[in-house]
Design a protein around this motif. Sequence first.
Motif, PDB file in Angstrom:
ATOM      1  N   GLY A   1     -38.461 -38.321 -73.324  1.00 33.79           N
ATOM      2  CA  GLY A   1     -39.103 -39.617 -73.144  1.00 33.79           C
ATOM      3  C   GLY A   1     -39.275 -39.935 -71.673  1.00 33.79           C
ATOM      4  O   GLY A   1     -38.480 -39.532 -70.830  1.00 33.79           O
ATOM      5  N   ILE A   2     -40.312 -40.648 -71.373  1.00 35.25           N
ATOM      6  CA  ILE A   2     -40.587 -41.024 -69.991  1.00 35.25           C
ATOM      7  C   ILE A   2     -40.039 -42.422 -69.763  1.00 35.25           C
ATOM      8  O   ILE A   2     -40.541 -43.396 -70.323  1.00 35.25           O
ATOM      9  N   ASP A   3     -38.991 -42.530 -68.958  1.00 35.50           N
ATOM     10  CA  ASP A   3     -38.371 -43.824 -68.747  1.00 35.50           C
ATOM     11  C   ASP A   3     -39.187 -44.654 -67.769  1.00 35.50           C
ATOM     12  O   ASP A   3     -40.156 -44.193 -67.166  1.00 35.50           O
ATOM     13  N   LEU A   4     -38.757 -45.903 -67.624  1.00 37.11           N
ATOM     14  CA  LEU A   4     -39.492 -46.841 -66.784  1.00 37.11           C
ATOM     15  C   LEU A   4     -39.451 -46.438 -65.318  1.00 37.11           C
ATOM     16  O   LEU A   4     -40.428 -46.605 -64.587  1.00 37.11           O
ATOM     17  N   GLN A   5     -38.325 -45.871 -64.884  1.00 36.15           N
ATOM     18  CA  GLN A   5     -38.196 -45.484 -63.481  1.00 36.15           C
ATOM     19  C   GLN A   5     -39.193 -44.393 -63.115  1.00 36.15           C
ATOM     20  O   GLN A   5     -39.858 -44.457 -62.079  1.00 36.15           O
ATOM     21  N   HIS A   6     -39.316 -43.390 -63.976  1.00 32.72           N
ATOM     22  CA  HIS A   6     -40.281 -42.327 -63.715  1.00 32.72           C
ATOM     23  C   HIS A   6     -41.715 -42.841 -63.805  1.00 32.72           C
ATOM     24  O   HIS A   6     -42.590 -42.388 -63.059  1.00 32.72           O
ATOM     25  N   SER A   7     -41.942 -43.772 -64.726  1.00 28.35           N
ATOM     26  CA  SER A   7     -43.292 -44.330 -64.845  1.00 28.35           C
ATOM     27  C   SER A   7     -43.690 -45.085 -63.584  1.00 28.35           C
ATOM     28  O   SER A   7     -44.821 -44.965 -63.102  1.00 28.35           O
ATOM     29  N   ILE A   8     -42.756 -45.860 -63.043  1.00 28.48           N
ATOM     30  CA  ILE A   8     -43.054 -46.618 -61.823  1.00 28.48           C
ATOM     31  C   ILE A   8     -43.265 -45.669 -60.648  1.00 28.48           C
ATOM     32  O   ILE A   8     -44.191 -45.846 -59.837  1.00 28.48           O
ATOM     33  N   LYS A   9     -42.420 -44.646 -60.549  1.00 32.03           N
ATOM     34  CA  LYS A   9     -42.570 -43.682 -59.457  1.00 32.03           C
ATOM     35  C   LYS A   9     -43.910 -42.958 -59.552  1.00 32.03           C
ATOM     36  O   LYS A   9     -44.620 -42.796 -58.551  1.00 32.03           O
ATOM     37  N   GLY A  10     -44.252 -42.526 -60.748  1.00 33.11           N
ATOM     38  CA  GLY A  10     -45.542 -41.864 -60.925  1.00 33.11           C
ATOM     39  C   GLY A  10     -46.707 -42.796 -60.680  1.00 33.11           C
ATOM     40  O   GLY A  10     -47.725 -42.398 -60.101  1.00 33.11           O
ATOM     41  N   ALA A  11     -46.562 -44.067 -61.102  1.00 27.69           N
ATOM     42  CA  ALA A  11     -47.638 -45.033 -60.894  1.00 27.69           C
ATOM     43  C   ALA A  11     -47.856 -45.304 -59.409  1.00 27.69           C
ATOM     44  O   ALA A  11     -49.003 -45.459 -58.954  1.00 27.69           O
ATOM     45  N   ILE A  12     -46.782 -45.358 -58.632  1.00 23.06           N
ATOM     46  CA  ILE A  12     -46.918 -45.582 -57.188  1.00 23.06           C
ATOM     47  C   ILE A  12     -47.640 -44.413 -56.531  1.00 23.06           C
ATOM     48  O   ILE A  12     -48.529 -44.597 -55.686  1.00 23.06           O
ATOM     49  N   MET A  13     -47.276 -43.191 -56.913  1.00 28.84           N
ATOM     50  CA  MET A  13     -47.947 -42.016 -56.349  1.00 28.84           C
ATOM     51  C   MET A  13     -49.430 -41.999 -56.683  1.00 28.84           C
ATOM     52  O   MET A  13     -50.283 -41.742 -55.821  1.00 28.84           O
ATOM     53  N   ILE A  14     -49.746 -42.295 -57.929  1.00 25.55           N
ATOM     54  CA  ILE A  14     -51.148 -42.278 -58.343  1.00 25.55           C
ATOM     55  C   ILE A  14     -51.925 -43.403 -57.667  1.00 25.55           C
ATOM     56  O   ILE A  14     -53.094 -43.235 -57.293  1.00 25.55           O
ATOM     57  N   THR A  15     -51.286 -44.557 -57.479  1.00 29.61           N
ATOM     58  CA  THR A  15     -51.960 -45.673 -56.809  1.00 29.61           C
ATOM     59  C   THR A  15     -52.287 -45.337 -55.362  1.00 29.61           C
ATOM     60  O   THR A  15     -53.392 -45.623 -54.873  1.00 29.61           O
ATOM     61  N   ILE A  16     -51.335 -44.727 -54.661  1.00 22.74           N
ATOM     62  CA  ILE A  16     -51.603 -44.314 -53.279  1.00 22.74           C
ATOM     63  C   ILE A  16     -52.715 -43.269 -53.246  1.00 22.74           C
ATOM     64  O   ILE A  16     -53.592 -43.285 -52.369  1.00 22.74           O
ATOM     65  N   GLY A  17     -52.684 -42.356 -54.212  1.00 18.11           N
ATOM     66  CA  GLY A  17     -53.751 -41.366 -54.286  1.00 18.11           C
ATOM     67  C   GLY A  17     -55.108 -41.997 -54.549  1.00 18.11           C
ATOM     68  O   GLY A  17     -56.118 -41.584 -53.969  1.00 18.11           O
TER      69      GLY A  17
END
Length: 348
Positions: free
Chosen positions: A136-152
Amino acid sequence: MSNYVLVVYRHVVAFAVIAPFALKVRPKMTLPIFIKLVALSLLEPVIDQNLYFLGMKYTTATFAAAMTNILPALTFVMACILRLEKLRFKSIRSQAKVFGTIATVAGAMVITLVKGPIIELIWTKGKTNHEQQSGGIDLQHSIKGAIMITIGCFSWACFMVLQAITLKTYPAELSLTAWICLLGSMEGTIVALVMERGKATIWSLNWDVKLLAALYSGIICSGLAYYIQGVVMKDRGPVFVTAFSPLCMVIVAVMGSFILAEQLYFGRVLGAIIIVAGLYLVVWGKSKDHEFPIPSSKEQTAPDKQITQAGSSRTEKINHEAVTLDVSGGDVVTTDGQLDKPRNPTNV
């Protein structure tokens, strides 16, 4: 395959395919143009793609594709700041573009933060997907991935705006694409050597899906994509090009559900509906701008200046009196046809 190595191979393939066609039209290269090319090759091929792949590792393919829907909003704001996009807040089409941009951002936030119940599909029942394999993808990983994608995505938006600006001084889409791929592969190689130092085996390629990914992404996603968006961008601008990026989410969601057995959540479906509605408003507003362009302030003041100049020149013609001297008789003839006799000189 390492995402850093994939980025390098991707742009090497793209350059090898585009370069032969780019030799016909090559405008004069100057230092300011070359600096823009270096910046372009750094923004999208290196920063955006590496952060996008890293963010996708922390989330899913559908989640990463959904987050890229903020690209039209970022591009729209940057284009307005740089005056590449004209706005009149009293105009309906301008309001449609603004509200559509806000809806796009809102939909992306819904997809990111709202999960909701799972929508069961026939082909996903009883299958192990990426989320289940990773526990399962927890909230912490989702936020980290979302920040990376947003910067990209922010880097991608900068790339779009800078490409539109560069095309004004370097109007050769094929040559521009070849330069971006060449410089991007060189810069990506430096990043890969730093991030993957001591791992020589990651550069090896075999006849497998990794080679197919490098070929497909290089030819289609980099080579043709840069060229086509450059052609459209010269006529419609960067906002119109990025407005169609949400279609990627729909395609990835369908393919991810079939191939990767990814689960669909109600929050993602709701966010997708909001994004599509915002996309429609933006495209409608841009289509009206193309049919009836909004005149700039300089264009609006130009007729007034012409009228003022015409009136002043007419006044000068009326007030100006041309004088013709009759040297033989000593008479002075004015423009009104009257004869003016010279006065006799006074004897001293």
